[in-house]
Design a protein around this motif. Sequence first.
Motif, PDB file in Angstrom:
ATOM      1  N   ARG A 185       0.860  -1.173   0.000  1.00 28.50           N
ATOM      2  CA  ARG A 185       0.000   0.000   0.000  1.00 28.50           C
ATOM      3  C   ARG A 185       0.896   1.223   0.000  1.00 28.50           C
ATOM      4  NH1 ARG A 185      -5.421   0.589  -1.121  1.00 28.50           N
ATOM      5  NH2 ARG A 185      -6.731  -0.737   0.127  1.00 28.50           N
ATOM      6  N   LYS A 186       0.566   2.177  -0.851  1.00 27.36           N
ATOM      7  CA  LYS A 186       1.350   3.399  -0.911  1.00 27.36           C
ATOM      8  C   LYS A 186       0.385   4.578  -0.957  1.00 27.36           C
ATOM      9  CE  LYS A 186       5.665   4.816  -3.066  1.00 27.36           C
ATOM     10  NZ  LYS A 186       6.680   4.436  -4.075  1.00 27.36           N
ATOM     11  N   THR A 187       0.683   5.597  -0.184  1.00 28.75           N
ATOM     12  CA  THR A 187      -0.162   6.788  -0.189  1.00 28.75           C
ATOM     13  C   THR A 187       0.315   7.723  -1.296  1.00 28.75           C
ATOM     14  OG1 THR A 187      -0.585   6.602   2.185  1.00 28.75           O
ATOM     15  CG2 THR A 187      -0.985   8.740   1.160  1.00 28.75           C
ATOM     16  N   LEU A 188      -0.558   7.940  -2.273  1.00 26.32           N
ATOM     17  CA  LEU A 188      -0.217   8.754  -3.440  1.00 26.32           C
ATOM     18  C   LEU A 188      -1.324   9.768  -3.711  1.00 26.32           C
ATOM     19  CD1 LEU A 188       1.024   5.939  -5.868  1.00 26.32           C
ATOM     20  CD2 LEU A 188       2.454   7.577  -4.642  1.00 26.32           C
ATOM     21  N   PRO A 189      -0.995  10.897  -4.357  1.00 25.15           N
ATOM     22  CA  PRO A 189      -2.026  11.878  -4.710  1.00 25.15           C
ATOM     23  C   PRO A 189      -3.001  11.297  -5.738  1.00 25.15           C
ATOM     24  CG  PRO A 189       0.195  12.808  -4.931  1.00 25.15           C
ATOM     25  CD  PRO A 189       0.356  11.341  -4.766  1.00 25.15           C
ATOM     26  N   GLN A 190      -4.283  11.466  -5.494  1.00 27.17           N
ATOM     27  CA  GLN A 190      -5.323  10.965  -6.394  1.00 27.17           C
ATOM     28  C   GLN A 190      -6.338  12.084  -6.659  1.00 27.17           C
ATOM     29  OE1 GLN A 190      -5.325   7.419  -7.288  1.00 27.17           O
ATOM     30  NE2 GLN A 190      -3.300   7.689  -6.392  1.00 27.17           N
ATOM     31  N   TRP A 191      -6.930  12.054  -7.848  1.00 26.89           N
ATOM     32  CA  TRP A 191      -8.053  12.956  -8.129  1.00 26.89           C
ATOM     33  C   TRP A 191      -9.322  12.295  -7.624  1.00 26.89           C
ATOM     34  CZ3 TRP A 191      -7.605  17.858  -9.212  1.00 26.89           C
ATOM     35  CH2 TRP A 191      -6.443  18.330  -9.843  1.00 26.89           C
ATOM     36  N   ILE A 192     -10.081  13.023  -6.809  1.00 22.27           N
ATOM     37  CA  ILE A 192     -11.282  12.487  -6.172  1.00 22.27           C
ATOM     38  C   ILE A 192     -12.504  13.278  -6.631  1.00 22.27           C
ATOM     39  CG2 ILE A 192     -12.393  11.930  -3.981  1.00 22.27           C
ATOM     40  CD1 ILE A 192      -9.722  10.527  -4.259  1.00 22.27           C
ATOM     41  N   PHE A 193     -13.546  12.553  -7.058  1.00 24.27           N
ATOM     42  CA  PHE A 193     -14.820  13.196  -7.392  1.00 24.27           C
ATOM     43  C   PHE A 193     -15.657  13.330  -6.121  1.00 24.27           C
ATOM     44  CE2 PHE A 193     -13.695  11.824 -11.660  1.00 24.27           C
ATOM     45  CZ  PHE A 193     -14.124  12.892 -12.427  1.00 24.27           C
ATOM     46  N   ARG A 194     -16.215  14.508  -5.899  1.00 25.03           N
ATOM     47  CA  ARG A 194     -16.991  14.782  -4.692  1.00 25.03           C
ATOM     48  C   ARG A 194     -18.431  14.293  -4.885  1.00 25.03           C
ATOM     49  NH1 ARG A 194     -14.871  18.507  -1.096  1.00 25.03           N
ATOM     50  NH2 ARG A 194     -13.767  19.594  -2.761  1.00 25.03           N
ATOM     51  N   ILE A 195     -18.575  12.982  -5.089  1.00 25.83           N
ATOM     52  CA  ILE A 195     -19.897  12.421  -5.394  1.00 25.83           C
ATOM     53  C   ILE A 195     -20.805  12.373  -4.180  1.00 25.83           C
ATOM     54  CG2 ILE A 195     -19.077  11.055  -7.361  1.00 25.83           C
ATOM     55  CD1 ILE A 195     -19.038   8.622  -5.545  1.00 25.83           C
ATOM     56  N   THR A 196     -20.224  12.516  -2.963  1.00 26.57           N
ATOM     57  CA  THR A 196     -21.078  12.489  -1.770  1.00 26.57           C
ATOM     58  C   THR A 196     -22.046  13.663  -1.726  1.00 26.57           C
ATOM     59  OG1 THR A 196     -19.250  13.534  -0.585  1.00 26.57           O
ATOM     60  CG2 THR A 196     -19.512  11.163  -0.314  1.00 26.57           C
ATOM     61  N   LEU A 197     -21.783  14.718  -2.490  1.00 25.24           N
ATOM     62  CA  LEU A 197     -22.716  15.842  -2.549  1.00 25.24           C
ATOM     63  C   LEU A 197     -24.078  15.404  -3.082  1.00 25.24           C
ATOM     64  CD1 LEU A 197     -20.478  18.753  -3.922  1.00 25.24           C
ATOM     65  CD2 LEU A 197     -21.390  18.505  -1.619  1.00 25.24           C
ATOM     66  N   TYR A 198     -24.090  14.301  -3.833  1.00 30.09           N
ATOM     67  CA  TYR A 198     -25.335  13.824  -4.451  1.00 30.09           C
ATOM     68  C   TYR A 198     -25.833  12.541  -3.800  1.00 30.09           C
ATOM     69  CZ  TYR A 198     -23.892  17.218  -7.917  1.00 30.09           C
ATOM     70  OH  TYR A 198     -23.498  18.385  -8.536  1.00 30.09           O
ATOM     71  N   ALA A 199     -25.200  12.144  -2.682  1.00 25.07           N
ATOM     72  CA  ALA A 199     -25.536  10.866  -2.056  1.00 25.07           C
ATOM     73  C   ALA A 199     -26.996  10.814  -1.603  1.00 25.07           C
ATOM     74  CB  ALA A 199     -24.604  10.592  -0.879  1.00 25.07           C
ATOM     75  N   ASP A 200     -27.468  11.870  -0.940  1.00 24.64           N
ATOM     76  CA  ASP A 200     -28.851  11.868  -0.455  1.00 24.64           C
ATOM     77  C   ASP A 200     -29.849  11.845  -1.613  1.00 24.64           C
ATOM     78  OD1 ASP A 200     -28.373  11.852   2.306  1.00 24.64           O
ATOM     79  OD2 ASP A 200     -27.980  14.004   2.316  1.00 24.64           O
ATOM     80  N   GLU A 201     -29.520  12.564  -2.672  1.00 24.12           N
ATOM     81  CA  GLU A 201     -30.391  12.579  -3.848  1.00 24.12           C
ATOM     82  C   GLU A 201     -30.465  11.183  -4.478  1.00 24.12           C
ATOM     83  OE1 GLU A 201     -30.676  14.961  -8.124  1.00 24.12           O
ATOM     84  OE2 GLU A 201     -29.362  15.717  -6.542  1.00 24.12           O
ATOM     85  N   LEU A 202     -29.314  10.502  -4.513  1.00 27.64           N
ATOM     86  CA  LEU A 202     -29.285   9.131  -5.039  1.00 27.64           C
ATOM     87  C   LEU A 202     -30.111   8.197  -4.166  1.00 27.64           C
ATOM     88  CD1 LEU A 202     -25.512   8.785  -6.018  1.00 27.64           C
ATOM     89  CD2 LEU A 202     -27.439   8.593  -7.587  1.00 27.64           C
ATOM     90  N   LEU A 203     -29.926   8.313  -2.850  1.00 25.90           N
ATOM     91  CA  LEU A 203     -30.683   7.458  -1.919  1.00 25.90           C
ATOM     92  C   LEU A 203     -32.183   7.678  -2.053  1.00 25.90           C
ATOM     93  CD1 LEU A 203     -28.584   7.612   1.373  1.00 25.90           C
ATOM     94  CD2 LEU A 203     -29.212   5.555   0.132  1.00 25.90           C
ATOM     95  N   ASP A 204     -32.588   8.949  -2.129  1.00 24.56           N
ATOM     96  CA  ASP A 204     -34.016   9.267  -2.230  1.00 24.56           C
ATOM     97  C   ASP A 204     -34.633   8.738  -3.528  1.00 24.56           C
ATOM     98  OD1 ASP A 204     -33.809  10.570   0.178  1.00 24.56           O
ATOM     99  OD2 ASP A 204     -33.638  12.571  -0.686  1.00 24.56           O
TER     100      ASP A 204
END
Length: 431
Positions: A185-204
């Motif tokens: 395991r190595k800790t490296l910089p990654q591009w992350i999509f902030r998909i949690t902003l839409y998590a509640d909308e997806l759940l609903d």
Amino acid sequence: MKSKYLPKNFEKKWIEKWEKDKVYKTTDNKDKSYILDMFPYPSGGGLHVGHARIYTASDVLARFYRLKGKSVLHPMGWDAFGLPAENAAIKAKKNPIDMVPKNIESFKKQMQSLGLSYDWDREFATTDPSYYKWTQWLFIQFFKSGLLFKKSTPVYYCEFCKTGLAEEEVVGEGKHERCGNEITRKTLPQWIFRITLYADELLDGIDDVDWPEGIKKMQKNWIGKSEGMEINFKIKSQKSKVKNIKVFTTRQDTVFGATALILAPEHELIDEILKNNDIKLDADRELIRTYVEEAKKKLDLARTDLNKEKTGVFSGLYAENPVNNEKIPIWIADYIVGWYGYGAVMFVPDGDLRDFEFAKKNNLPIKQVVNRKDLTKPFIKEGILIKNKEIEKFLEDKKVFDKPLTTQSFREIISEKIKERGFGQKIVQYK
């Protein structure tokens, strides 16, 4: 005597005629249907039986809708960017730009020989500049909108190939599928999509989708919404640069039953322990190093398997439980993963099966939280708290147990008090 059905005697003729007459070209009328297959990775020399199986099914659907008079768009493309094509090129010691187009040609020839009804005028590859200019444009729009950010996260890594790996590329006992060498395991910089902003909308919206209930449940579990508290535990070490360990818990009502903190092998404090010899430990640093290195080689699925034996090692450091000022040990265990939560958990063996098993194996104390008779197993449900002088002292209320105190009601009470004292806050997390 009946004649044999020999497709090879007539298929080629008709396939060529269909292609020449463009019978599968998308027509233009109001009644439309879009049949989209998953695009294959052109990383090998041709199709396998799995491709034939799924593409036959969608082809049947496309033909059915054409017979119903619909205008059918049934395209095919090539997912030519990514690890499969890249790894195949490395293995063959060829440039992907020379290798992938030949693989595409082979795939297409086989698809045509199967008589699949694609509109080949709509064909494209993700390596076409006319295509990926749009993915690059989208990337920039996501970044400008704050939906994309860079963050250092743990990834599987092969030191021999000098590359990050997807989980499916790690096989056996933590070996790289291609080269056979051990991964870490190595800790490296990654591009992350902030998909949690839409998590509640997806759940609903899941309940409104016409899907099987089992699939809906899987989607909800994948989103994994958890409402709980973020609590800070102070580290009892003057030499440590990391001063607090932040944990996330959905059962803050059991905080008085915490007898340890458990860290993932990827936690930032572990890295500091291994590199900073000025930190005095009540444990063997080399033993910790060996355990952490081995733990990082394991797959996440194996580490989080509920049926797997829980292993761990004492970090040599201690923390302070903020609600009762109790000195508790900090352990490292591979059943905690660095990518979920904060890579640290509040260890309450009386209320969690994994913690209970770990406590029994490592002789860690178990403090009873919920009132019950059977103490041979943890109590993971809601219940009535046993009378606890530490709770009375923390709440500054000696009458709190005059009536039965439920875990649900205490969860709200302790949440407000922790927030008021400034060492925690209510938050929502998603997987």
